[in-house]
Design a protein around this motif. Structure first.
Motif, short mmCIF file in Angstrom:
data_model
loop_
_atom_site.label_atom_id
_atom_site.label_comp_id
_atom_site.label_asym_id
_atom_site.label_seq_id
_atom_site.Cartn_x
_atom_site.Cartn_y
_atom_site.Cartn_z
N ALA A 120 39.90 -16.41 -0.96
CA ALA A 120 40.42 -15.07 0.00
C ALA A 120 41.65 -14.73 0.35
CB ALA A 120 39.08 -14.93 0.68
N ALA A 121 41.40 -15.57 1.06
CA ALA A 121 43.02 -15.62 2.64
C ALA A 121 44.36 -15.21 1.72
CB ALA A 121 42.82 -16.89 3.50
N TYR A 122 44.49 -15.86 0.51
CA TYR A 122 45.24 -15.11 0.21
C TYR A 122 45.19 -13.61 -0.80
CZ TYR A 122 49.57 -15.22 -3.79
OH TYR A 122 49.67 -14.46 -4.16
N MET A 123 44.30 -13.37 -0.97
CA MET A 123 43.57 -11.99 -1.77
C MET A 123 44.31 -10.98 -0.11
SD MET A 123 43.94 -11.55 -5.07
CE MET A 123 44.00 -12.62 -5.85
N GLU A 124 43.41 -11.70 0.76
CA GLU A 124 43.85 -10.75 2.11
C GLU A 124 45.14 -10.22 2.18
OE1 GLU A 124 40.21 -11.47 4.60
OE2 GLU A 124 41.86 -11.07 6.27
N GLY A 125 45.90 -11.20 1.95
CA GLY A 125 47.35 -11.18 2.35
C GLY A 125 47.87 -10.07 1.67
N LYS A 126 47.35 -9.98 -0.02
CA LYS A 126 47.45 -8.86 -0.79
C LYS A 126 47.01 -7.46 -0.61
CE LYS A 126 50.12 -11.81 -3.50
NZ LYS A 126 51.35 -11.49 -4.05
N GLY A 127 46.74 -7.29 0.77
CA GLY A 127 45.53 -6.39 1.12
C GLY A 127 44.49 -5.52 0.59
N ALA A 128 44.02 -6.87 0.67
CA ALA A 128 42.14 -6.97 -0.86
C ALA A 128 40.97 -7.00 0.42
CB ALA A 128 41.91 -8.13 -1.42
N ARG A 129 40.13 -6.08 0.84
CA ARG A 129 39.44 -6.59 0.98
C ARG A 129 37.86 -7.84 0.61
NH1 ARG A 129 35.29 -2.38 3.32
NH2 ARG A 129 36.69 -0.78 1.91
N THR A 130 38.11 -8.41 1.27
CA THR A 130 37.23 -9.95 0.65
C THR A 130 36.02 -10.52 0.81
OG1 THR A 130 38.26 -11.06 2.55
CG2 THR A 130 39.75 -10.92 0.42
N HIS A 131 35.24 -11.06 0.65
CA HIS A 131 34.22 -12.44 1.33
C HIS A 131 34.33 -13.60 0.69
CE1 HIS A 131 29.74 -12.81 2.29
NE2 HIS A 131 30.72 -13.64 1.81
N ALA A 132 34.58 -14.46 1.67
CA ALA A 132 35.14 -15.93 1.29
C ALA A 132 33.65 -16.59 1.69
CB ALA A 132 35.79 -15.85 2.31
N MET A 133 33.91 -17.41 0.56
CA MET A 133 32.61 -18.42 0.23
C MET A 133 33.05 -19.73 0.10
SD MET A 133 29.84 -16.28 -2.44
CE MET A 133 28.75 -17.35 -1.67
N ASN A 134 32.84 -20.64 0.06
CA ASN A 134 32.67 -21.98 -0.26
C ASN A 134 32.28 -22.90 -1.20
OD1 ASN A 134 34.84 -24.25 -0.90
ND2 ASN A 134 35.52 -23.54 0.97
N LEU A 135 31.78 -23.43 -2.04
CA LEU A 135 31.19 -24.19 -3.19
C LEU A 135 29.98 -24.92 -1.57
CD1 LEU A 135 34.09 -26.74 -4.55
CD2 LEU A 135 32.98 -24.68 -5.19
N GLY A 136 28.47 -24.42 -3.19
CA GLY A 136 27.47 -24.82 -2.44
C GLY A 136 26.80 -23.39 -1.74
N GLY A 137 27.86 -22.55 -1.05
CA GLY A 137 27.04 -21.33 -0.47
C GLY A 137 26.61 -20.49 -1.34
N SER A 138 25.66 -19.73 -0.71
CA SER A 138 25.25 -18.42 -1.52
C SER A 138 25.18 -17.27 -0.53
CB SER A 138 23.14 -19.52 -1.90
OG SER A 138 22.72 -20.04 -2.77
N TYR A 139 25.07 -16.18 -1.23
CA TYR A 139 25.06 -15.10 0.05
C TYR A 139 24.27 -14.43 -1.23
CZ TYR A 139 26.70 -11.42 3.14
OH TYR A 139 27.00 -10.55 4.11
N ARG A 140 23.37 -13.27 -0.37
CA ARG A 140 22.58 -12.16 -0.72
C ARG A 140 23.91 -10.90 -0.73
NH1 ARG A 140 16.61 -11.38 -1.11
NH2 ARG A 140 16.75 -13.63 -0.26
N PHE A 141 24.17 -10.21 -1.60
CA PHE A 141 24.87 -9.70 -1.41
C PHE A 141 23.78 -8.36 -1.99
CE2 PHE A 141 27.86 -12.03 -2.66
CZ PHE A 141 29.48 -12.14 -1.66
N ASP A 142 24.19 -6.95 -1.84
CA ASP A 142 23.29 -5.56 -2.36
C ASP A 142 23.35 -5.59 -3.81
OD1 ASP A 142 25.85 -4.99 -3.35
OD2 ASP A 142 25.74 -3.01 -1.96
N PHE A 143 23.69 -6.57 -4.69
CA PHE A 143 23.23 -6.13 -5.56
C PHE A 143 22.32 -7.60 -6.66
CE2 PHE A 143 27.58 -8.70 -5.89
CZ PHE A 143 27.03 -9.57 -6.11
#
Ligand code: NI
Ligand code: MN
Length: 229
Positions: free
Chosen positions: A75-98
């Motif tokens: 995610a940090a690498y993609m942010e460096g390329k100008g992307a909006r990002t949401h970083a996660m890691n193994l085992g983690g869950s996140y509830r997005f709007d979809f």
């Protein structure tokens, strides 16, 4: 929910008005079913940092404004390329709007090869995703070997669609993918990561037959074909 195979490991999921692209690799992919400029995306999920999973992600993210979901380092690498990002890691869950995204382990590697191999950047741990959308569970395994902790994915219930690599050489081959399908209690299997290069050539019809002999349903989709979940 609409699930389209775009070639290699690239999957497009449309759920309601949300468009999710997993592992965009279309430029330079001889079997790509779309051009990167034709895609729209709200979210781009990256299983790991290898070229054949991320190559179109930076431009797609910048053009569409999509949020890139990946391990912290990628995610940090993609942010460096100008992307909006949401970083996660193994085992983690996140509830997005979809729906909910859980990052799960994969046994593989995940370096970013730069400057023709003169530099290799650490891209975080490789992973897979378990998506829970509209009450359905989809598992995209990313690139991985067979590993017994896949059984843990089925602890929370069966998987409605398991997207599994079958190309062998870099990942599971068909025999191990069939075992993985059983371990995650897949109601249906979509094989990916085969035939793109000569070294991962496979007979997808034989894999679907192997699944059928085990009482499982497999889709042998041509790039561009879709299924409804
Ligand atoms: Ni890989
Ligand atoms: Mn790969």
């Amino acid at each position: 929910m609409h699930v389209q195979f775009l070639g290699h490991s690239c999957i497009s999921i449309t759920a309601g008005s949300t468009r999710i692209i997993i592992d965009p690799y279309l430029t330079g992919n001889p079997l790509a079913a779309a051009k990167p400029d034709e895609l729209e995306a709200d979210y781009i999920l990256l299983t790991h940092a290898h070229h054949d999973h991320i190559s179109d992600a930076p431009a797609l993210a910048v053009r569409t404004g999509a949020t890139v979901v990946a391990t912290f380092e990628l995610a940090a690498y993609m942010e460096g390329k100008g992307a909006r990002t949401h970083a996660m890691n193994l085992g983690g869950s996140y509830r997005f709007d979809f729906g909910t995204v859980q990052m799960v382990p994969a046994f593989h590697s995940s370096g970013i090869v730069l400057d023709g191999g003169k530099n290799i950047v650490y891209g975080g741990m490789p992973g897979g995703f378990v998506l829970t959308i509209e009450g359905k569970r989809i598992y995209h395994a990313g690139d991985t070997s067979l590993f017994s902790d896949m059984k843990l994915i089925a602890e929370k219930g069966p998987i409605d669609l398991a997207i599994l690599p079958i190309g062998d050489n870099f990942t599971m081959g068909p025999d191990d993918a069939a075992i993985a399908a059983q371990w995650v209690r897949a109601k249906a299997v979509l094989p990916v990561h085969y035939n793109t290069f000569p070294v991962i050539k496979q007979d997808v019809g034989a894999f679907v037959k192997l699944l059928s002999d085990l009482g499982l349903h497999g889709f042998g989709l041509e790039p561009g074909q879709s299924i409804e979940l």
